[in-house]
Motif scaffolding. Structure first.
Motif, PDB file in Angstrom:
ATOM      1  N   ILE A  57       2.711  23.802 -32.892  1.00 31.07           N
ATOM      2  CA  ILE A  57       3.758  22.870 -33.314  1.00 31.07           C
ATOM      3  C   ILE A  57       3.596  22.546 -34.797  1.00 31.07           C
ATOM      4  CG2 ILE A  57       4.740  20.561 -32.999  1.00 31.07           C
ATOM      5  CD1 ILE A  57       3.875  20.788 -30.021  1.00 31.07           C
ATOM      6  N   LYS A  58       2.370  22.377 -35.246  1.00 31.19           N
ATOM      7  CA  LYS A  58       2.113  22.114 -36.670  1.00 31.19           C
ATOM      8  C   LYS A  58       2.604  23.288 -37.521  1.00 31.19           C
ATOM      9  CE  LYS A  58       0.514  19.654 -40.025  1.00 31.19           C
ATOM     10  NZ  LYS A  58       1.326  18.537 -40.477  1.00 31.19           N
ATOM     11  N   LYS A  59       2.403  24.517 -37.053  1.00 31.84           N
ATOM     12  CA  LYS A  59       2.896  25.690 -37.779  1.00 31.84           C
ATOM     13  C   LYS A  59       4.422  25.686 -37.846  1.00 31.84           C
ATOM     14  CE  LYS A  59      -1.048  28.641 -36.833  1.00 31.84           C
ATOM     15  NZ  LYS A  59      -1.548  29.824 -36.155  1.00 31.84           N
ATOM     16  N   TYR A  60       5.071  25.262 -36.760  1.00 34.91           N
ATOM     17  CA  TYR A  60       6.538  25.140 -36.790  1.00 34.91           C
ATOM     18  C   TYR A  60       6.951  24.107 -37.833  1.00 34.91           C
ATOM     19  CZ  TYR A  60       6.547  27.454 -32.155  1.00 34.91           C
ATOM     20  OH  TYR A  60       6.385  28.320 -31.109  1.00 34.91           O
ATOM     21  N   GLU A  61       6.284  22.960 -37.824  1.00 37.99           N
ATOM     22  CA  GLU A  61       6.632  21.880 -38.755  1.00 37.99           C
ATOM     23  C   GLU A  61       6.404  22.290 -40.207  1.00 37.99           C
ATOM     24  OE1 GLU A  61       4.775  18.161 -37.721  1.00 37.99           O
ATOM     25  OE2 GLU A  61       6.013  17.936 -35.933  1.00 37.99           O
ATOM     26  N   ASN A  62       5.418  23.128 -40.454  1.00 30.45           N
ATOM     27  CA  ASN A  62       5.131  23.588 -41.811  1.00 30.45           C
ATOM     28  C   ASN A  62       6.003  24.766 -42.242  1.00 30.45           C
ATOM     29  OD1 ASN A  62       3.134  21.678 -42.182  1.00 30.45           O
ATOM     30  ND2 ASN A  62       1.501  23.027 -41.504  1.00 30.45           N
ATOM     31  N   GLY A  63       6.810  25.277 -41.315  1.00 29.40           N
ATOM     32  CA  GLY A  63       7.633  26.438 -41.630  1.00 29.40           C
ATOM     33  C   GLY A  63       6.859  27.728 -41.679  1.00 29.40           C
ATOM     34  N   ASP A  64       5.684  27.743 -41.037  1.00 26.38           N
ATOM     35  CA  ASP A  64       4.809  28.918 -41.061  1.00 26.38           C
ATOM     36  C   ASP A  64       4.995  29.849 -39.870  1.00 26.38           C
ATOM     37  OD1 ASP A  64       3.623  28.053 -43.415  1.00 26.38           O
ATOM     38  OD2 ASP A  64       2.070  26.932 -42.359  1.00 26.38           O
ATOM     39  N   HIS A  65       5.795  29.432 -38.903  1.00 25.09           N
ATOM     40  CA  HIS A  65       5.925  30.228 -37.681  1.00 25.09           C
ATOM     41  C   HIS A  65       7.348  30.090 -37.157  1.00 25.09           C
ATOM     42  CE1 HIS A  65       3.947  32.443 -34.476  1.00 25.09           C
ATOM     43  NE2 HIS A  65       4.601  31.707 -33.593  1.00 25.09           N
ATOM     44  N   ASN A  66       7.910  31.198 -36.702  1.00 22.61           N
ATOM     45  CA  ASN A  66       9.264  31.230 -36.169  1.00 22.61           C
ATOM     46  C   ASN A  66       9.210  31.006 -34.654  1.00 22.61           C
ATOM     47  OD1 ASN A  66      11.951  31.686 -35.697  1.00 22.61           O
ATOM     48  ND2 ASN A  66      11.967  33.772 -36.506  1.00 22.61           N
ATOM     49  N   PRO A  67       9.721  29.864 -34.159  1.00 20.51           N
ATOM     50  CA  PRO A  67       9.629  29.591 -32.725  1.00 20.51           C
ATOM     51  C   PRO A  67      10.552  30.484 -31.903  1.00 20.51           C
ATOM     52  CG  PRO A  67      10.877  27.862 -33.811  1.00 20.51           C
ATOM     53  CD  PRO A  67      10.361  28.773 -34.886  1.00 20.51           C
ATOM     54  N   SER A  68      10.101  30.823 -30.710  1.00 16.79           N
ATOM     55  CA  SER A  68      10.920  31.595 -29.776  1.00 16.79           C
ATOM     56  C   SER A  68      11.922  30.665 -29.094  1.00 16.79           C
ATOM     57  CB  SER A  68      10.031  32.246 -28.713  1.00 16.79           C
ATOM     58  OG  SER A  68       9.496  31.247 -27.850  1.00 16.79           O
ATOM     59  N   LEU A  69      12.869  31.257 -28.420  1.00 12.58           N
ATOM     60  CA  LEU A  69      13.848  30.469 -27.674  1.00 12.58           C
ATOM     61  C   LEU A  69      13.163  29.621 -26.612  1.00 12.58           C
ATOM     62  CD1 LEU A  69      16.758  29.698 -27.088  1.00 12.58           C
ATOM     63  CD2 LEU A  69      16.938  31.751 -25.675  1.00 12.58           C
ATOM     64  N   ILE A  70      12.164  30.160 -25.956  1.00 11.84           N
ATOM     65  CA  ILE A  70      11.427  29.408 -24.938  1.00 11.84           C
ATOM     66  C   ILE A  70      10.719  28.218 -25.577  1.00 11.84           C
ATOM     67  CG2 ILE A  70       9.559  29.500 -23.236  1.00 11.84           C
ATOM     68  CD1 ILE A  70      12.159  31.018 -22.436  1.00 11.84           C
ATOM     69  N   SER A  71      10.088  28.434 -26.725  1.00 15.18           N
ATOM     70  CA  SER A  71       9.403  27.338 -27.422  1.00 15.18           C
ATOM     71  C   SER A  71      10.387  26.266 -27.860  1.00 15.18           C
ATOM     72  CB  SER A  71       8.636  27.866 -28.634  1.00 15.18           C
ATOM     73  OG  SER A  71       7.586  28.697 -28.224  1.00 15.18           O
ATOM     74  N   LEU A  72      11.552  26.671 -28.345  1.00 13.22           N
ATOM     75  CA  LEU A  72      12.578  25.696 -28.745  1.00 13.22           C
ATOM     76  C   LEU A  72      13.004  24.852 -27.552  1.00 13.22           C
ATOM     77  CD1 LEU A  72      14.755  27.956 -31.049  1.00 13.22           C
ATOM     78  CD2 LEU A  72      13.275  26.063 -31.778  1.00 13.22           C
ATOM     79  N   ASN A  77       3.580  17.057 -23.827  1.00 12.64           N
ATOM     80  CA  ASN A  77       4.909  16.912 -23.221  1.00 12.64           C
ATOM     81  C   ASN A  77       5.619  18.245 -23.031  1.00 12.64           C
ATOM     82  OD1 ASN A  77       4.502  14.163 -23.297  1.00 12.64           O
ATOM     83  ND2 ASN A  77       6.018  13.763 -24.883  1.00 12.64           N
ATOM     84  N   CYS A  78       5.268  19.233 -23.842  1.00 15.04           N
ATOM     85  CA  CYS A  78       6.057  20.470 -23.796  1.00 15.04           C
ATOM     86  C   CYS A  78       5.230  21.736 -23.565  1.00 15.04           C
ATOM     87  CB  CYS A  78       6.902  20.607 -25.051  1.00 15.04           C
ATOM     88  SG  CYS A  78       5.999  20.695 -26.588  1.00 15.04           S
ATOM     89  N   GLU A 135      11.211  24.239 -24.861  1.00 11.14           N
ATOM     90  CA  GLU A 135      10.082  23.360 -24.525  1.00 11.14           C
ATOM     91  C   GLU A 135      10.009  22.171 -25.482  1.00 11.14           C
ATOM     92  OE1 GLU A 135       7.766  23.280 -22.063  1.00 11.14           O
ATOM     93  OE2 GLU A 135       8.783  24.942 -21.060  1.00 11.14           O
ATOM     94  N   LEU A 136      10.221  22.413 -26.768  1.00 13.23           N
ATOM     95  CA  LEU A 136      10.195  21.321 -27.742  1.00 13.23           C
ATOM     96  C   LEU A 136      11.282  20.292 -27.441  1.00 13.23           C
ATOM     97  CD1 LEU A 136       9.579  23.360 -31.001  1.00 13.23           C
ATOM     98  CD2 LEU A 136       8.025  21.644 -30.041  1.00 13.23           C
ATOM     99  N   ALA A 137      12.482  20.760 -27.138  1.00 15.32           N
ATOM    100  CA  ALA A 137      13.577  19.844 -26.806  1.00 15.32           C
ATOM    101  C   ALA A 137      13.225  19.017 -25.573  1.00 15.32           C
ATOM    102  CB  ALA A 137      14.871  20.624 -26.596  1.00 15.32           C
ATOM    103  N   ILE A 160      15.347  15.460 -25.814  1.00 14.62           N
ATOM    104  CA  ILE A 160      16.637  15.560 -26.506  1.00 14.62           C
ATOM    105  C   ILE A 160      17.305  16.877 -26.079  1.00 14.62           C
ATOM    106  CG2 ILE A 160      15.909  14.198 -28.506  1.00 14.62           C
ATOM    107  CD1 ILE A 160      15.584  16.857 -30.043  1.00 14.62           C
ATOM    108  N   PRO A 161      18.618  16.955 -26.226  1.00 17.46           N
ATOM    109  CA  PRO A 161      19.293  18.226 -25.964  1.00 17.46           C
ATOM    110  C   PRO A 161      18.860  19.286 -26.991  1.00 17.46           C
ATOM    111  CG  PRO A 161      20.876  16.415 -26.053  1.00 17.46           C
ATOM    112  CD  PRO A 161      19.561  15.877 -26.532  1.00 17.46           C
TER     113      PRO A 161
END
Length: 74
Positions: A42-57, A34-35, A59-61, A66-67
């Motif tokens: 995404i799994k690394k984001y969920e585990n707190g192992d990786h800092n997402p970029s603004l672009i990734s944030l 979807n994104c 895309e996730l939204a 969601i907003p």
């Protein structure tokens, strides 16, 4: 090197992301489709192992339909 407070923020965000994903009944792979992000990232984001970029944030939204502000409300 990340400080402990930065790691805490990433862990809280990751837990929030996982909760939002599960509320939408999305697997990691489906959200990834979807994104336009890899499910392993995404799994690394969920585990707190990786800092997402603004672009990734953004895309996730979009992938969660969601907003962005809801994604960041953790």
């Amino acid at each position: 090197m990340q400080s402990e407070s930065h790691k805490d923020i990433l862990i809280k965000f990751g837990a929030h992301l996982q909760t939002l994903r599960k509320k939408k009944n999305l697997s990691l792979r489906k959200l990834a489709l979807n994104c336009n992000l890899d499910h392993s990232v995404i799994k690394k984001y969920e585990n707190g192992d990786h800092n997402p970029s603004l672009i990734s944030l953004t895309e996730l939204a979009l992938g969660l339909e969601i907003p962005l502000k809801d994604l960041m409300d953790f």
